[in-house]
Structures are given as structure tokens and as C-alpha cells.
Write a protein that holds these residues in place. Structure first.
Motif, mmCIF file in Angstrom:
data_model
loop_
_atom_site.group_PDB
_atom_site.id
_atom_site.type_symbol
_atom_site.label_atom_id
_atom_site.label_comp_id
_atom_site.label_asym_id
_atom_site.label_seq_id
_atom_site.Cartn_x
_atom_site.Cartn_y
_atom_site.Cartn_z
ATOM 1 N N GLU A 42 33.735 43.315 52.786
ATOM 2 C CA GLU A 42 32.929 43.023 53.983
ATOM 3 C C GLU A 42 32.765 41.517 54.108
ATOM 4 N N LEU A 43 33.022 41.028 55.312
ATOM 5 C CA LEU A 43 32.977 39.588 55.572
ATOM 6 C C LEU A 43 31.878 39.320 56.597
ATOM 7 N N PHE A 44 31.114 38.265 56.369
ATOM 8 C CA PHE A 44 30.083 37.893 57.346
ATOM 9 C C PHE A 44 30.269 36.428 57.696
ATOM 10 N N ASN A 45 30.292 36.141 58.976
ATOM 11 C CA ASN A 45 30.505 34.780 59.467
ATOM 12 C C ASN A 45 31.731 34.132 58.815
ATOM 13 N N GLY A 46 32.844 34.819 58.903
ATOM 14 C CA GLY A 46 34.110 34.287 58.373
ATOM 15 C C GLY A 46 34.122 34.182 56.857
ATOM 16 N N GLY A 47 33.112 34.733 56.191
ATOM 17 C CA GLY A 47 33.072 34.692 54.728
ATOM 18 C C GLY A 47 32.256 33.521 54.198
ATOM 19 N N VAL A 48 31.852 32.610 55.079
ATOM 20 C CA VAL A 48 31.077 31.446 54.632
ATOM 21 C C VAL A 48 29.659 31.898 54.287
ATOM 22 N N GLN A 49 29.136 32.784 55.104
ATOM 23 C CA GLN A 49 27.783 33.293 54.846
ATOM 24 C C GLN A 49 27.790 34.282 53.672
ATOM 25 N N LYS A 50 28.674 35.265 53.751
ATOM 26 C CA LYS A 50 28.680 36.277 52.690
ATOM 27 C C LYS A 50 30.024 37.035 52.633
ATOM 28 N N ILE A 51 30.410 37.345 51.417
ATOM 29 C CA ILE A 51 31.566 38.231 51.190
ATOM 30 C C ILE A 51 31.101 39.283 50.190
ATOM 31 N N ILE A 52 31.318 40.560 50.517
ATOM 32 C CA ILE A 52 30.967 41.616 49.553
ATOM 33 C C ILE A 52 32.218 42.445 49.270
ATOM 34 N N LEU A 53 32.518 42.604 48.005
ATOM 35 C CA LEU A 53 33.625 43.498 47.634
ATOM 36 C C LEU A 53 33.060 44.603 46.758
ATOM 37 N N THR A 54 33.442 45.838 47.054
ATOM 38 C CA THR A 54 33.033 46.981 46.229
ATOM 39 C C THR A 54 34.290 47.703 45.775
ATOM 40 N N ASP A 55 34.389 47.987 44.481
ATOM 41 C CA ASP A 55 35.571 48.736 44.018
ATOM 42 C C ASP A 55 35.155 49.867 43.090
ATOM 43 N N ASN A 56 36.106 50.759 42.820
ATOM 44 C CA ASN A 56 35.832 51.856 41.874
ATOM 45 C C ASN A 56 36.677 51.678 40.618
ATOM 46 N N GLY A 57 36.870 50.420 40.249
ATOM 47 C CA GLY A 57 37.688 50.127 39.067
ATOM 48 C C GLY A 57 36.955 50.372 37.765
ATOM 49 N N CYS A 58 37.512 49.826 36.672
ATOM 50 C CA CYS A 58 37.003 50.152 35.328
ATOM 51 C C CYS A 58 35.636 49.546 35.039
ATOM 52 N N GLY A 59 35.194 48.591 35.860
ATOM 53 C CA GLY A 59 33.858 48.029 35.673
ATOM 54 C C GLY A 59 33.779 46.990 34.560
ATOM 55 N N ILE A 60 32.657 46.261 34.539
ATOM 56 C CA ILE A 60 32.441 45.246 33.495
ATOM 57 C C ILE A 60 31.253 45.724 32.652
ATOM 58 N N ALA A 61 31.459 45.789 31.362
ATOM 59 C CA ALA A 61 30.380 46.279 30.481
ATOM 60 C C ALA A 61 29.204 45.309 30.521
ATOM 61 N N LYS A 62 28.012 45.849 30.307
ATOM 62 C CA LYS A 62 26.773 45.076 30.338
ATOM 63 C C LYS A 62 26.890 43.824 29.464
ATOM 64 N N GLU A 63 27.436 43.969 28.244
ATOM 65 C CA GLU A 63 27.501 42.821 27.324
ATOM 66 C C GLU A 63 28.565 41.797 27.729
ATOM 67 N N ASP A 64 29.422 42.137 28.704
ATOM 68 C CA ASP A 64 30.455 41.181 29.161
ATOM 69 C C ASP A 64 30.035 40.438 30.424
#
Ligand code: ATP
Ligand code: MG
Length: 466
Positions: free
Chosen positions: A46-68
């Protein structure tokens, strides 16, 4: 009195980040490549104002562990390589451990992630050098990356950005390139809350064509033929090639994908030009997506921060193979009688891509060599040899079409009727003559003679049809 002083940490980080992140499109490139490396099959941007204001990426990948989480935003911290020799069998798009740290140095970054084995999601936020300790958060399996206020700490840099719409166009171009080079995810892209692109995942050749249509449009995909060769010197070449009639004034529909990255390489572009020179008018460019799968130990991606450039151990070996492959497939495309007829007589011909498969003598199907890459469950390694005599482990490197298989097209029916056979031979001779005419004489004509060319073709084809 000495004049040298060490730069402050944040200043040093921001200077280093400048090489990796220069605009919203670079942020999207990095976070999208991370999702692909994480094995995501569903990605939302998701892009807001050409990405300068905000960019959000959501994926269903393997994730990052809490300790990483905290380490993931540090420079030179990566899960993808451990030592420099690991670059010899690189299977991921990332390897430097710099992207998230660079983003954190120039924007506000928030990462929420939940690996499958973790009960809840955890989150970390950055603001300059500050790290807001990771804390439990609500979130589904996978990772959500939020990048806000790009260049808020470096207003001078922010001034270099263009209007929101221009930045959006650049982001879209990056998404298109990366989605052409990697076929294994569905992507939904929205700009200011409006969905602007939906790219379907591809698991068959037909899907791959649909994906190309979603990325580059039906005008282009309708013209495409698929060809592939397994070559000892290059491992594998695959290409979606548009009929030479579908040429462009610029090389904007020419994509070179090397080991899942779209690259820029003048030597390969020149090889494409050479392959098409007999069938393309001067000043016109062919349209194609060329997929090269090359042993990572004979290439080096570590030459430019954007990883768009590459060094080959033996560039000529690669370019020769490409010219040979393309010339052969161009001949096949031109030799499909119906395609010559349709493509020259109709404005927007539609080709059956299975034709090219059935005609492709170089298409070798060797399922045992179909190495599929899945970060979560890599397949056992195999060893093989290249033309240079090097033995290498077949890494779990994924060729874009390696998992794609399609049913063998039926063989053409051969008629027993003597009269029909004689007619077919005569037609074939005429066709060959036409082919020669097409490939040798016609391209030399300049644009002013298009009308003249059409008249001659109209005559020849009406004759052929009788
Ligand atoms: N979407 C994601 N899903 C799972 N892990 C991720 C994701 N994004 C980042 N990571 C983890 O964070 C680490 C740091 O990411 P970063 O992009 O900074 O470095 P990299 O991908 O290893 O190398 P490069 O700088 O070349 O991109 C990655 O190595 C990976 O382990
Ligand atoms: Mg990365």
C-alpha cells in the motif's frame, strides 16, 4: 593539528543509506525482495502520497523471530549468508544485511512479525538511532513493514523527490520488474487506498502468460511465444518472445532476468539486437522477457547497490548462447505458417503459445533437474558440471519456470491423402520462400515502404490461401 574526525553514527548511516535508498521505489524494491526471500505467496503493498508519506507491505512469509527483530534493523545483519564464499551459491535476492538498516536511517520504520512457531506477533519501531524495544502485538503469520516519512531527517534529500504521481509510477515499474522475475506470489498493489494492480501467482506456463498480461498488458502478452533451452554453458535460457512484427521504438519491453533479478547489461542487450537484426527494421527494438538461469559461481551481483548490474566470468560465452538461442526461436516463430499469416494480416493477432512449444526442438523436459527453491524446505542438493569444466552443487536455486509444466501438445495430424500431401509440400516451399523474403529482404525496407510491403504481402497471402 589533525583535521580528520569520525562521523557521527547517524550521519555515517545516512550517507551509507543514500546508496541503497534514494526514493520510495527503492524502499519497495528492498522490502518486496525480502518478502520473496521469506517465501511469501501473498503480498500486499500500500502506497500513500507516492510512498513519501507511507509505504505498508504485508506478507505471509516465514516471519522474523522475536529475538531477531532488533538485529534485523542493524547494518550487516542478515540471515542469508555467513561468509563471502556463500555468494558463490547465492539463492536469495538479499545478502548484504543493509536494506532495513538503510530504511531505518532515513525513515520511521515499524516491523511487526509472527513466524509460524511463535504464539504472538512482536513489533519493533525505529526513529533515527532510537529503537523502541520489541513488544507483543497483534498480527497474523508473516511480516508487516511500515515505512513512514521518508527522508524526514534529511530534508535536502527529500527535495529531490518528484511529485507523488511520478514516484508512484516508479514504484509501479519496480513492482512490475520484480514480479516478472519471480512468479511465486500473488500481489495486490494499492495507491492511496485504490487497488491499481493485481498480479496472480503462476504455477503453469499458462499462468505465467496471464501474469505477464497482468504486468505488461494483453497487447504484449497476446504476441508472445515461449521457448526454452537447457545449455551446458548457461544452464537454462527461457524466453517469452514477441513476434518480430511487434517491435517498439524503444527497448522498454525488453527484460533480462538473471537468476530471478531483472538486470541491465549492455552486452546482453547487444546480443538481443544482433539476434533480431535480420528480422527487425533499423531503429526498432524487439519485445521479450528473457530468463537466464546461470550457475551463481560464475557471476557476481555484488557490484552495485541496486544489484541491477552483474559481472560475468566469461561474458562472451553467455552472449553467444543467447544469440544462438534467440536466432533459432525467431526462425521457429516465423516458420509457423498461421502465425506469419495472422501476424501480418491482422492488427492484433492472437498466437497459440503451445504452437511454439510443439515446434521447439531445443525444449528438453528433464523433470529430475527441476530444482525447486523453497526456503522452508530446500530439496537435496545435486551436483552437475558446466561447460568450463567446473563441478558445482546444484543449489536450491529456482528458475522462474522450473516448476511450470504443461501437458504435451498433441502432435499435428498427418494426412494420408496424396493430393493433400502434395499441396502441403507446395505450401511449405512457398512458405519457406516467404520466410526467406520476410527475414532477409523485408526488414531492410525502411518505414516509408510499409504500404508497399503490405500490398506485396496481401498479394502473396491471397495467393497462398488459394
Ligand atoms: N519480510 C520478511 N520476512 C522475513 N524475514 C525478513 C523480512 N524482511 C527482512 N527479514 C529478515 O531481516 C534480515 C535483514 O533484512 P535486510 O533486507 O536488511 O537484509 P538482507 O535481505 O539480508 O540483505 P540486503 O541488504 O541485500 O537486502 C533479513 O536477512 C531477513 O532475515
Ligand atoms: Mg533484503
Amino acid at each position: 593539528m589533525g583535521k580528520i574526525q569520525k562521523l557521527e553514527t547517524l550521519t555515517a548511516l545516512q550517507i551509507a543509506a543514500g546508496e541503497v535508498i534514494d526514493r520510495p521505489a527503492a524502499v519497495v524494491r528492498e522490502i518486496l525482495e525480502n518478502s520473496i526471500d521469506a517465501g511469501a505467496s501473498q503480498i500486499k503493498i500500500e502506497l500513500f502520497n507516492g510512498g513519501v508519506q507511507k509505504i505498508i507491505l504485508t506478507d505471509n512469509g516465514c516471519g522474523i523471530a522475536k529475538e531477531d527483530l532488533e538485529l534485523s534493523v542493524e547494518r550487516h545483519a542478515t540471515s542469508k549468508i555467513q561468509k563471502i564464499t556463500d555468494l558463490n551459491d547465492l539463492t536469495t535476492l538479499g545478502f548484504r544485511g543493509e536494506a532495513l538498516a538503510s530504511i531505518a536511517a532515513v525513515a520511521r520504520l515499524c516491523i511487526t512479525s509472527k513466524p509460524i512457531e511463535q504464539e504472538v506477533a512482536w513489533q519493533i519501531k525505529t526513529d533515527g538511532l532510537n529503537r523502541h524495544q520489541s513488544s507483543p502485538s497483534s498480527g497474523l503469520e508473516g511480516t508487516r513493514i511500515e515505512v513512514e516519512d521518508l527522508f524526514y531527517l534529511t530534508p535536502a534529500r527529500r527535495k529531490f523527490l518528484k511529485k507523488a504521481n511520478t514516484e508512484y509510477t516508479k514504484v509501479d515499474a519496480i513492482i512490475k520488474k520484480i514480479s516478472l522475475a519471480n512468479l511465486s506470489f500473488n500481489l495486490v498493489f494499492s495507491n492511496d487506498n485504490k487497488i491499481v494492480r493485481k498480479i496472480p501467482l503462476a504455477t503453469s506456463l499458462k499462468d505465467a502468460k496471464d501474469r505477464i498480461a497482468a504486468i505488461l498488458g494483453h497487447d504484449f502478452s497476446d504476441q508472445l511465444y515461449f521457448g526454452e533451452s537447457e545449455l551446458p554453458e548457461i544452464r537454462k535460457i527461457q524466453a517469452w518472445i514477441a513476434h518480430p512484427k511487434f517491435s517498439r521504438a524503444r527497448s522498454d519491453l525488453q527484460f533480462i532476468v538473471l537468476n530471478n533479478r531483472v538486470i541491465k547489461d549492455p552486452a546482453i542487450s547487444n546480443a538481443i539486437k544482433r539476434a533480431f537484426e535480420d528480422v527487425m527494421m533499423i531503429g526498432r527494438y524487439p519485445a521479450l522477457v528473457l530468463y537466464l538461469t546461470i550457475d551463481p559461481s560464475i557471476i557476481d551481483f555484488n557490484v552495485h547497490p541496486t544489484k541491477e548490474q552483474v559481472k560475468f566470468q566469461d561474458p562472451q560465452l553467455i552472449t553467444r548462447a543467447i544469440v544462438k538461442f534467440l536466432k533459432q526461436h525467431i526462425q521457429e516463430i516465423l516458420s509457423i505458417k498461421s502465425s506469419i499469416h495472422e501476424s501480418l494480416m491482422q492488427e492484433t493477432p492472437s498466437m497459440d503459445f503451445q504452437n511454439i512449444q510443439s515446434m521447439s526442438p531445443t525444449k528438453v523436459s528433464r523433470p529430475q533437474e527441476n530444482i525447486s527453491y523453497n526456503q522452508l524446505s530446500p530439496k537435496p542438493e545435486e551436483s552437475t558440471h558446466d561447460m568450463l569444466g567446473n563441478t558445482y552443487q546444484a543449489t536450491s536455486y529456482k528458475s522462474p519456470f522450473v516448476e511450470l509444466s504443461s501437458p504435451k501438445p498433441p502432435l499435428p495430424q498427418v494426412s494420408n491423402n496424396h493430393h493433400q500431401k502434395t499441396q502441403a509440400v507446395s505450401l511449405a516451399i512457398l512458405q519457406n520462400w516467404l520466410l526467406h523474403f520476410l527475414s532477409v529482404a523485408a526488414p531492410k525496407w525502411n518505414v516509408d515502404n510499409v504500404l508497399q510491403r503490405k500490398v506485396v504481402f496481401d498479394f502473396l497471402f491471397s495467393f497462398l490461401d488459394q
